[in-house]
Structure formats: C-alpha cells, structure tokens
Design an enzyme around this catalytic site. Sequence first.
Site, short mmCIF file in Angstrom:
data_model
loop_
_atom_site.label_atom_id
_atom_site.label_comp_id
_atom_site.label_asym_id
_atom_site.label_seq_id
_atom_site.Cartn_x
_atom_site.Cartn_y
_atom_site.Cartn_z
N GLU A 173 0.82 -1.23 0.00
CA GLU A 173 0.00 0.00 0.00
C GLU A 173 0.85 1.27 0.00
OE1 GLU A 173 -3.06 -0.12 3.03
OE2 GLU A 173 -4.14 -1.69 1.97
N GLU A 292 -5.54 -8.42 -0.19
CA GLU A 292 -6.25 -8.07 1.05
C GLU A 292 -7.70 -7.87 0.67
OE1 GLU A 292 -4.75 -5.03 3.70
OE2 GLU A 292 -2.67 -5.52 3.18
O1 AHR Z 1 -5.27 -5.68 7.05
C1 AHR Z 1 -5.14 -4.53 7.84
C2 AHR Z 1 -4.41 -3.40 7.12
O2 AHR Z 1 -5.19 -2.97 6.05
C3 AHR Z 1 -3.09 -3.74 6.49
O3 AHR Z 1 -2.02 -3.65 7.37
C4 AHR Z 1 -2.95 -2.71 5.42
O4 AHR Z 1 -2.21 -3.17 4.32
C5 AHR Z 1 -4.38 -2.36 5.06
O5 AHR Z 1 -4.61 -1.01 5.06
#
Ligand code: AHR
Length: 497
Positions: A173, A292
Amino acid sequence: MLQAQLTLDPAFRVAPVHRRTFGAFVEHLGRCVYTGIYEPGHPTADEDGFRGDVLALARELGVTTIRYPGGNFVSGYRWEDGVGPVERRPRRLDLAWHSTEPNEVGVDEFVRWTAKAGVEPMMAVNLGTRGVQEALDLLEYCNVPSGTTLSDLRVANGAKEPHGVRMWCLGNEMDGPWQVGHKTAREYGRLAAETARAMRMIDPGLELVACGSSGASMPTFGAWEATVLEETYDLVDFISCHAYYEEKAGDLASFLASAADMEHYISSVVATADHVRARTGSRKRINLSFDEWNVWYMSRVQAQQPTVDWPVAPPLLEDHYHLADAVVVGSLLITLLRHSDRVTAASLAQLVNVIAPIMTEPGGRVWRQTTFHPFAQAARYASGEVLRVESLSPVHETAAYGEVPLLHTVATRGDEGTVLFAVNRSVEESLELEIDARALGDVRIAEVSTLGGADPYARNTADDPTRVTPRPNTDHRSDPLRVVLPPVSWNVIRLTA
Ligand code: AHR
C-alpha cells in the site's frame, strides 16, 4: 416467494480454479501473531510455541497461501530483527500499529508454521523505510541454499533447507499517506522496478507482486496502477488489489451487494493493466493478486485504540462477525472465482483475531467466526474449472450500487463434482432457484448446505461457537432441479450424476 433461473453448461468455462485464491494473511498486528498463531504456554502449544488449536482450524479452513509479515507493519520492518536466538532479538516500536514488536516470531518461525499448516508462504519486502539491498538480503537469507553469509546464517539458525519462497510482494500500500515511507506512483514504480530487477538476478523464476492502490476509493486509483505498471510491466507478474467492506448506516441491502464494487474494481484494474500492455507492446499478461479483502468495520478502529502506550500485541481490529458479514464474504469469494481468468491469487485479510475467521482467547478457547464457513466450504469444494453461470434473477434497488441481482452465483466442475456456490442477497425474501443442468447430462442434487437463519446479525462466540454454522437444506428436489435459498444466505449446492 421470488423465482430465479440459471443454466449450467461445461462449455461456459472461465479458467481453472487457482488454489491460491484461498490464501490468507498474517501480519504482525494486534493479536494475529502473538496469542494468535503463536503462544508458548498455551495448553495446546507445540514445541515451537505454535497454538495447536489455531493450526487445526487453519487446516480446516483450507487456506492455501499466507502473506506475511504485513500489511502496514512491513513498511517499517527490519527482517533481521526476527532471526537468530530469540533472547537476543531487539524490541522495536512498530509505527504502523503504535505497538511494541518483541520479534519472538520472525521469518524462520513463520516458515516453520506454514510447513505445519501445509500452506505456501508469500513474503512482503519493506519498500517503505528500506530498499533494494534489504530485499536482496532477505531473498538471499530465505532462498539461497547455502555458501553465502546470509544463507549460512539461516542454516546456523536451524533452517538447513532454503525456505523456497516463490511469491514476493514489493512493499505494501505505498499509495497510502498513512504508510511509513509513502511514495508517489512514479517513485514507488521506479523502486519496485529496481527491486524486482535485482531480485530476479538471484532467481528469475520468482513471482513478484507490484502494489496497486490501497482501495478503489483512493484519489489516485487507476492513475496509480497505470504509472506503477509503466515502470514495472515486464518485471512483475501481479498487481495487487485491496478492498474492505462494511455495513454503513444500517443499509443492509447495499452491504449485501458489496461484491458489485469488487466486480467493478477488478474490471478497472484489468482494463488498466491491458492498456499498459498495449502501450508497451509486451507479450506478457499481468494478473491480479487480491491480497487483502474482507469485511472490516473500519469505523470501529478508533474505538479500539489501546489506552496503554506502545503495548505488545494489543487487541486491535477484532471484528466479531455476524451472519450477513459471512454472506458478504461468500459473495466476495464468488466474485474472485468468477474472475479466475485474471485473479489468480488472493488473501483474506487476515487469519486470526485481526478481522479474521478464527478467534482466540489468550490462554484459552478458539472458535470459528461466521466468516470461517463460506471460506472453508469454497476452499473445500471448488475444484477443476470455474464455470460462468447464466442466470435470470429478480433485482433489488440499492442506495450504493443501484439495481443489483438478488442471486449471486458461480459454479466449479472438477474432482469435487459440479458445485454451485450461491448467495441470496434479499434481506427478506426466499428465492426459489430452478437449475437447468441439461448440458451436464442426467444430474440430481446430492446435497445443499446453507448458512442462513432468522437473524442476519447473529454471531458466534466462545460460549456459543456454532450458533451460525452451515446446515443441511432439505428444501430442494431434483426433477426439475429446484432449491430454495433463504434470505441473507450462502449456499453450496452439490450435483451428482
Ligand atoms: O489488514 C489490515 C491493514 O489494512 C493492512 O495492514 C494494510 O495493508 C491495510 O490497510
């Protein structure tokens, strides 16, 4: 009762079912690692300090790949803090989650855990506070068999065989201003390209993931992917996607339709990647690693801020999921499978305690959250090929996504037979589904399993761990094939000859 129809045909092939679709994520965040996968002293802990009860549920979940060690955590992480004798490892401030990292678990412990769980490790390198050299060092430590300082260090630390990590995330990210070492798309794209080029000098066969946007609502979404891929196109294999959903302002109908957003997200990133490909004239195709995704009540994060400064493993992001959350997770899985031609890897974020399907008490019990069930069933029963399903469904009007079909479905056909995964997004009404499977020959319904119930907000707890669990659905018949899907439900319909 509402009526819907669908047609199943082996000719409607999308792509193979990729086992990596059923990946998850373990971050040094809250209690995911400490009192999650690792808790020496727990009654079920093994000789390495891993909780046996969590390992057993990770296996039952059917998870195939685990992304590690972050997440936001990785952007400030020094991997070498986590290797060697535990008593000599430093304690560090983790800026991402305002915690203290004790470094009792590091790369060697993590890889040992993945071997016990029977899953593939997927590693992220720090491109926030670090760069090419540290990524190369970690790769040398992990994958070079022996004969160099870092590979020999791994051997000396007890890992004789190389860890053999194939899939690597080039940071995490990096578009997010909350990220330590946050960068512009051009800055990140160049760094990712340099890192990828150097890593491939050690092992050209690695599978590398460039960071896409942190979400489709980021102001630079689209432009970020285009710039990053311009810099990295021939050097990486995947672009990452991240998406989290939550019910807002009591609008359950829109929440149940969250997959509409994911569909749009995937199509946009595919279009951008293919546009860059056309411009570069590359022969390569970039796939998506949806590394994610989940339901996450982000609005509750503030309320969960720890009161102690820099605690070790505080209870962060511990969402307690209800039935409707599980139905949305099932629907998001359906979407990932429907896009198996381009989404070839994915990670449910995360595995234990932190927005997770598995919950633990420190020193105590473990239980399956509601969201455990659609994931475990999809991982168990999806096999062979993904089949696109042609359906005719009533629609409902949602405030967030306009008109959305109530039936959301996909099928797979392989060793597990022909299996239909179906969600009824209606808040109130059952859906009678008629299945035209003539193209499959003479088939009947072998079994229907439904995750549903009268209360969409019912949860599992340590005291009542099976309140929301899949149950046999006998409301079906075979000539013609018909099954009744209750409102707010996830269903697995298994056909047999
Ligand atoms: O999964 C929780 C958080 O969400 C992670 O650390 C990040 O990559 C995202 O913003």
